[in-house]
Design a protein around this motif. Structure first.
Motif, PDB file in Angstrom:
ATOM      1  N   ILE A 258      44.872  33.675  27.195  1.00  9.43           N
ATOM      2  CA  ILE A 258      45.007  34.774  28.156  1.00  9.43           C
ATOM      3  C   ILE A 258      45.056  36.093  27.392  1.00  9.43           C
ATOM      4  O   ILE A 258      45.841  36.245  26.454  1.00  9.43           O
ATOM      5  N   ASP A 259      44.207  37.039  27.761  1.00  6.49           N
ATOM      6  CA  ASP A 259      44.341  38.394  27.226  1.00  6.49           C
ATOM      7  C   ASP A 259      44.149  39.454  28.307  1.00  6.49           C
ATOM      8  O   ASP A 259      44.178  40.645  28.022  1.00  6.49           O
ATOM      9  N   SER A 260      43.939  39.010  29.546  1.00  8.34           N
ATOM     10  CA  SER A 260      43.740  39.943  30.660  1.00  8.34           C
ATOM     11  C   SER A 260      44.593  39.525  31.850  1.00  8.34           C
ATOM     12  O   SER A 260      44.755  38.333  32.127  1.00  8.34           O
ATOM     13  N   LEU A 261      45.113  40.526  32.536  1.00  8.22           N
ATOM     14  CA  LEU A 261      45.976  40.310  33.697  1.00  8.22           C
ATOM     15  C   LEU A 261      45.543  41.258  34.808  1.00  8.22           C
ATOM     16  O   LEU A 261      45.393  42.459  34.584  1.00  8.22           O
ATOM     17  N   HIS A 262      45.313  40.704  35.997  1.00 10.35           N
ATOM     18  CA  HIS A 262      44.918  41.505  37.151  1.00 10.35           C
ATOM     19  C   HIS A 262      45.887  41.188  38.283  1.00 10.35           C
ATOM     20  O   HIS A 262      45.965  40.043  38.732  1.00 10.35           O
ATOM     21  N   ILE A 263      46.628  42.193  38.736  1.00 10.58           N
ATOM     22  CA  ILE A 263      47.634  42.026  39.777  1.00 10.58           C
ATOM     23  C   ILE A 263      47.189  42.763  41.027  1.00 10.58           C
ATOM     24  O   ILE A 263      46.801  43.941  40.975  1.00 10.58           O
ATOM     25  N   TYR A 264      47.258  42.075  42.165  1.00  9.96           N
ATOM     26  CA  TYR A 264      46.922  42.646  43.457  1.00  9.96           C
ATOM     27  C   TYR A 264      48.201  42.750  44.285  1.00  9.96           C
ATOM     28  O   TYR A 264      48.976  41.785  44.376  1.00  9.96           O
ATOM     29  N   VAL A 265      48.416  43.914  44.898  1.00  9.25           N
ATOM     30  CA  VAL A 265      49.605  44.153  45.713  1.00  9.25           C
ATOM     31  C   VAL A 265      49.203  44.170  47.188  1.00  9.25           C
ATOM     32  O   VAL A 265      48.301  44.926  47.588  1.00  9.25           O
ATOM     33  N   PHE A 266      49.877  43.333  47.988  1.00 13.69           N
ATOM     34  CA  PHE A 266      49.690  43.314  49.440  1.00 13.69           C
ATOM     35  C   PHE A 266      51.030  43.620  50.105  1.00 13.69           C
ATOM     36  O   PHE A 266      52.074  43.104  49.676  1.00 13.69           O
ATOM     37  N   ASP A 267      51.022  44.466  51.131  1.00 14.22           N
ATOM     38  CA  ASP A 267      52.275  44.868  51.760  1.00 14.22           C
ATOM     39  C   ASP A 267      52.819  43.762  52.670  1.00 14.22           C
ATOM     40  O   ASP A 267      52.260  42.657  52.747  1.00 14.22           O
ATOM     41  N   LYS A 268      53.912  44.069  53.384  1.00 15.74           N
ATOM     42  CA  LYS A 268      54.584  43.057  54.195  1.00 15.74           C
ATOM     43  C   LYS A 268      53.723  42.558  55.358  1.00 15.74           C
ATOM     44  O   LYS A 268      54.010  41.507  55.936  1.00 15.74           O
ATOM     45  N   LYS A 269      52.654  43.287  55.662  1.00 18.04           N
ATOM     46  CA  LYS A 269      51.728  42.834  56.706  1.00 18.04           C
ATOM     47  C   LYS A 269      50.518  42.107  56.121  1.00 18.04           C
ATOM     48  O   LYS A 269      49.609  41.729  56.859  1.00 18.04           O
TER      49      LYS A 269
ATOM     50  N   LYS B 207      40.611  35.431  30.242  1.00  9.35           N
ATOM     51  CA  LYS B 207      40.003  36.109  29.107  1.00  9.35           C
ATOM     52  C   LYS B 207      39.044  37.194  29.585  1.00  9.35           C
ATOM     53  O   LYS B 207      38.184  36.951  30.430  1.00  9.35           O
ATOM     54  N   GLY B 208      39.202  38.400  29.020  1.00  3.88           N
ATOM     55  CA  GLY B 208      38.246  39.469  29.251  1.00  3.88           C
ATOM     56  C   GLY B 208      38.105  39.831  30.714  1.00  3.88           C
ATOM     57  O   GLY B 208      39.055  39.800  31.495  1.00  3.88           O
ATOM     58  N   ASN B 209      36.883  40.192  31.080  1.00  8.12           N
ATOM     59  CA  ASN B 209      36.558  40.537  32.470  1.00  8.12           C
ATOM     60  C   ASN B 209      36.445  39.228  33.237  1.00  8.12           C
ATOM     61  O   ASN B 209      35.383  38.663  33.410  1.00  8.12           O
ATOM     62  N   LEU B 210      37.592  38.718  33.726  1.00  8.61           N
ATOM     63  CA  LEU B 210      37.692  37.306  34.031  1.00  8.61           C
ATOM     64  C   LEU B 210      37.267  36.902  35.418  1.00  8.61           C
ATOM     65  O   LEU B 210      37.178  35.718  35.709  1.00  8.61           O
ATOM     66  N   SER B 211      37.041  37.829  36.331  1.00  8.60           N
ATOM     67  CA  SER B 211      36.876  37.365  37.700  1.00  8.60           C
ATOM     68  C   SER B 211      35.962  38.266  38.512  1.00  8.60           C
ATOM     69  O   SER B 211      35.712  39.417  38.175  1.00  8.60           O
ATOM     70  N   GLN B 212      35.477  37.700  39.615  1.00  7.10           N
ATOM     71  CA  GLN B 212      34.768  38.457  40.628  1.00  7.10           C
ATOM     72  C   GLN B 212      35.392  38.095  41.964  1.00  7.10           C
ATOM     73  O   GLN B 212      35.854  36.971  42.150  1.00  7.10           O
ATOM     74  N   THR B 213      35.460  39.041  42.851  1.00  5.95           N
ATOM     75  CA  THR B 213      36.195  38.830  44.097  1.00  5.95           C
ATOM     76  C   THR B 213      35.281  38.869  45.306  1.00  5.95           C
ATOM     77  O   THR B 213      34.158  39.368  45.253  1.00  5.95           O
ATOM     78  N   ASN B 214      35.778  38.315  46.363  1.00  2.00           N
ATOM     79  CA  ASN B 214      35.140  38.411  47.666  1.00  2.00           C
ATOM     80  C   ASN B 214      36.210  38.884  48.659  1.00  2.00           C
ATOM     81  O   ASN B 214      37.209  38.182  48.839  1.00  2.00           O
TER      82      ASN B 214
ATOM     83  N   ALA C 137      39.444  30.329  30.647  1.00  2.00           N
ATOM     84  CA  ALA C 137      40.401  29.723  31.564  1.00  2.00           C
ATOM     85  C   ALA C 137      40.795  30.700  32.672  1.00  2.00           C
ATOM     86  O   ALA C 137      40.648  31.912  32.541  1.00  2.00           O
ATOM     87  N   LEU C 138      41.314  30.151  33.765  1.00  2.00           N
ATOM     88  CA  LEU C 138      41.793  30.954  34.886  1.00  2.00           C
ATOM     89  C   LEU C 138      43.171  30.471  35.285  1.00  2.00           C
ATOM     90  O   LEU C 138      43.373  29.279  35.541  1.00  2.00           O
ATOM     91  N   TYR C 139      44.126  31.407  35.334  1.00  2.00           N
ATOM     92  CA  TYR C 139      45.495  31.123  35.738  1.00  2.00           C
ATOM     93  C   TYR C 139      45.833  31.932  36.983  1.00  2.00           C
ATOM     94  O   TYR C 139      45.329  33.046  37.182  1.00  2.00           O
TER      95      TYR C 139
END
Length: 283
Positions: free
Chosen positions: A35-46, A83-90, A128-130
């Motif tokens: 692991i060398d990259s971390l991407h955090i997404y914040v969603f509110d109470k709704k 690792k690195g640019n680890l993901s793509q989203t939908n 890897a993906l965590y």
């Protein structure tokens, strides 16, 4: 520290996060080195997307923490690591105030195979993906338990012609995960890499695939590209469990597969030190 929501720092209390990985096997706490990259997404109470944070060049350890800022909660924090640019989203771009937690999904980035024009064949997932998630209020600290979603398959071969051209293919499901970490697959995907051989054998090739406990049954295929003949075609899960009957795929996420071909193209397979000899090519 990353900027406050709406760029207003007054009265902001950060959320502090740390990360650990454990398995059901009683091996204790681990801090994955892949692991060398971390991407955090914040969603509110709704369940509405607020903001995301990207941390690069990280190294997890007992001392590693990161801080983010969130609105009054409770908020749902979803973390993806690799690792690195680890993901793509939908959807591709999350829109603050619009994108919802229930519609969000994510997949590993992939490098498409230059020898094919189709989008169902890729060179390899990049790593890897965590996954980790927690509920958080401003000014709180949380230790996030990580789940590893991928298994590394590393294949080497010997006994093939040094000047030959060979291809390794691992078939399987496309790797999309919802933001509650449930698995969803929009279709099949082939992970393809060349097996480059010389007089000492073939260089290691492989891919990171979806964990077998998700119920996927990928095939492991070795093909002579000059003739199109498949030298090996095996169910990967069966190949592993025949040699490692007590294997727990929740605990073991890396498999080194050594294939030794004889002159008549029968073969033996050794996986993580466990082997079966004189396996016949039945193709």
């Amino acid at each position: 520290m990353a900027g406050c929501i709406h760029e207003d720092r007054s009265g902001c209390l950060p959320v502090q996060l740390s990360f650990i990985h454990t398995t059901p096997c009683g091996n204790g706490v681990a801090y994955p080195a892949d692991i060398d990259s971390l991407h955090i997404y914040v969603f509110d109470k709704k369940g509405i997307f607020v903001k995301d944070y990207i941390f690069s060049n990280i190294q997890l350890s007992q001392k590693y923490t990161c801080e983010i800022l969130v609105p009054s909660g409770p908020n749902t924090l979803v973390a993806w690591l690799g690792k690195g640019n680890l993901s793509q989203t939908n959807p591709t771009n999350f829109v603050p105030g619009s994108t919802t937690l229930s519609e969000a999904s994510l997949s590993l980035h992939k490098g498409y195979c230059p020898s094919t024009a189709t989008t169902d064949s890729v060179l390899v997932c990049k790593g890897a993906l965590y996954f980790g998630s927690t509920q958080a209020e401003p000014g709180t600290a949380h230790q996030v338990q990580l789940t590893k979603n991928t298994t590394g398959i590393h294949v080497s071969a010997s006994g093939l012609q040094p000047q030959g051209t060979y291809r390794l293919t691992i078939t399987g499901d496309d790797d999309y995960f919802n933001f509650d970490n449930t698995f969803t697959s929009p279709g099949k995907l082939n992970y393809i890499q060349p097996l480059l051989c010389d007089t000492k054998g073939c260089a290691q090739a492989g891919a990171h695939i979806i964990n077998p406990e998700w119920g996927t049954h990928p095939l492991l295929i070795v093909t002579d590209e000059a003739t199109g003949h498949e030298l090996l075609r095996s169910d990967l899960v069966e190949l592993i469990t025949e040699r490692m009957p007590e294997v727990n795929f929740e605990c073991i996420h890396e498999f080194d597969i050594d294939i030794e071909f004889s002159k008549d193209l029968s073969f033996s397979v050794n996986i993580n030190g466990w082997g079966m000899n004189d396996e016949e090519d039945d193709l």
